[in-house]
Scaffold this active site. Structure first.
Site, PDB file in Angstrom:
ATOM      1  N   ASP A 123       8.302 -34.107  26.831  1.00 32.67           N
ATOM      2  CA  ASP A 123       9.047 -34.369  28.068  1.00 32.67           C
ATOM      3  C   ASP A 123       9.442 -35.837  28.268  1.00 32.67           C
ATOM      4  OD1 ASP A 123       9.252 -31.765  29.155  1.00 32.67           O
ATOM      5  OD2 ASP A 123       7.126 -31.830  29.671  1.00 32.67           O
ATOM      6  N   ASP A 183      14.580 -26.228  27.489  1.00 36.83           N
ATOM      7  CA  ASP A 183      14.517 -27.463  28.270  1.00 36.83           C
ATOM      8  C   ASP A 183      14.481 -28.714  27.373  1.00 36.83           C
ATOM      9  OD1 ASP A 183      13.088 -25.142  28.995  1.00 36.83           O
ATOM     10  OD2 ASP A 183      12.062 -26.112  30.641  1.00 36.83           O
TER      11      ASP A 183
HETATM   12  N1  GLY Z   1      10.981 -28.171  32.002  1.00 37.10           N
HETATM   13  C1  GLY Z   1      10.329 -27.217  32.781  1.00 37.10           C
HETATM   14  C2  GLY Z   1      11.198 -26.547  33.794  1.00 37.10           C
HETATM   15  O1  GLY Z   1      12.391 -26.573  33.755  1.00 37.10           O
HETATM   16  O2  GLY Z   1      10.622 -25.946  34.657  1.00 37.10           O
END
Ligand code: GLY
Length: 402
Positions: A123, A183
């Site tokens: 992330d 994501d």
């Molecule tokens: N990256 C996690 C979400 O979009 O909830």
């Protein structure tokens, strides 16, 4: 003299065009009681008060994420959402030019620096690009540049050349050997930036490989996407196709579709490769023409949620989509009007129906987002990243209107 009059007339024309654009922006964003910017100013001032209160009561955390009942939920810097609140403040600085937001943005960015060496998660882009990325773009502070380059170096340690992707999670090792979630595409913006800044082509190659592998394996023939693809890290073969936050493995989780649209639009911007543009357009087509999409263009949390229309919405999916469509409108001349008008329509709905009442919702701007329904977490609440992409969309809209 003639020259002087000509220059004067041009200046006058530009000034009146700018005034006209500003008035248009005010009018368009004024759905509800106050303009979007005035609403945001008041809400963030209130958020600072609520942040101070919850900290004084002993809460840990560096950044507001959401609300739980009547409590403001803060997160540690390691949380994937830690960079969005400072990102919001950087956008406020950009929108208002008021130094007050600059100081606040710096203050809330600072505690996230330690993430630059955190290699146990993918992330990094969310955390670092939204905070320091905006900070560096607006201030050119060399310290921010160093943080970002270090972060990009940490991120690529998660790349597996056999798979061709950056590994998403280390958790859930009992389910997936090498999980990659849609994501994760969003983190590539940091790598494209690092390539431009350092000229180290490793960043570019990793980003392109990840984008291509995801394009091959994450998407169904109708251009909807799976949430999680499991790979065999030794052979690179796909072993699983699943969801984590969506309704079912074969359903279309709304935010996942929005991440896909946004990230392939960004990949086209960064590479000029037409296949990414085509991918973005096809994802956009899936989203905007889906039979479950409500008239106000704010989707339910999953396009295949079983009780539509009695399902929660996900405003975050709408804000990500609006921001992406503004960018896409600059890339496809023949569809520029369609994409911009669609994004405008989403923004109009958000301003009219989904804005928090002033001085409520702990200072978040928008209500009705859904984080992780299957985990019964963050259902129909304000969430910081919905606000982030909303402010980004406001900025993009403003630039386009000018
Ligand atoms: N990256 C996690 C979400 O979009 O909830």
């Amino acid at each position: 003299m003639k020259k002087y009059i000509l220059v004067l007339s041009i200046c006058f024309a530009i000034a009146s065009q700018n005034a006209e654009a500003q008035n248009k922006e005010k009018k368009e964003n004024k759905e509800g009681k106050v303009s979007a910017i005035d609403h945001a100013k008041a809400q963030f001032d209130y958020a600072f008060e609520e942040f101070a209160k919850v900290k004084a009561s002993g809460a840990k955390g560096v950044s507001p994420r959401t609300t739980k009942g009547d409590t403001l939920v803060l997160v540690a810097s390691k949380d994937w959402t830690s960079g969005f609140f400072s990102g919001n403040l950087w956008y406020m600085y950009e929108l208002t030019k008021d130094k007050k937001w600059l100081e606040k943005a710096k203050e809330f960015s600072a505690p996230i620096e330690q993430e630059k060496t955190n290699g146990v998660t993918h992330d990094m882009g969310f955390k670092i690009y939204c905070s320091f990325g905006n900070g560096y773009r607006l201030t050119k502070d060399p310290k921010y540049r160093d943080i970002m380059i270090q972060s990009a170096r940490t991120l690529i340690t998660r790349f597996n050349p056999t798979v061709g992707c950056i590994r998403s999670w280390d958790h859930h090792a009992e389910v997936w050997d090498f999980p990659v979630i849609i994501d994760n595409m969003m983190n590539l913006e940091l790598l494209f930036w690092a390539f431009k800044e350092t000229k180290d082509s490793t960043f570019y190659k990793v980003a392109v490989s990840h984008a291509n592998t995801t394009m091959k394996n994450h998407f169904r023939p109708d251009f909807s996407s799976y949430h999680v693809i499991g790979y065999d890290p030794k052979t690179g073969q796909v072993t699983k196709r699943n969801t984590h936050q969506g309704f079912s493995d074969e359903s279309s989780w709304a935010r996942g579709q929005a991440w896909g649209l946004y990230s392939y639009t960004m990949c086209y911007r960064e590479t000029g490769d037409k296949k990414y543009l085509q991918q973005a357009e096809k994802i956009g087509n899936y989203i905007l023409n889906h039979p479950s999409m409500p008239k106000d263009l704010v989707p339910y949390w999953d396009y295949n949620a079983p009780k539509i229309p009695n399902e929660p919405r996900d405003v975050s999916a709408a804000t990500i989509t609006a921001s992406a469509l503004y960018e896409l409108s600059t890339m496809v001349p023949e569809k520029a009007v369609l994409y911009k008008e669609t994004a405008d329509k989403i923004m109009k709905s958000l301003n009219k129906t989904y804005k928090a009442e002033p001085l409520t919702n702990k200072g978040f701007l928008l209500i009705h987002s859904t984080g992780n329904l299957p985990a019964k977490s963050e259902i129909d609440v304000p969430i910081v990243y919905a606000d982030y992409y909303y402010l980004e969309a406001l900025l993009r809209k403003r630039k386009l209107n000018k």
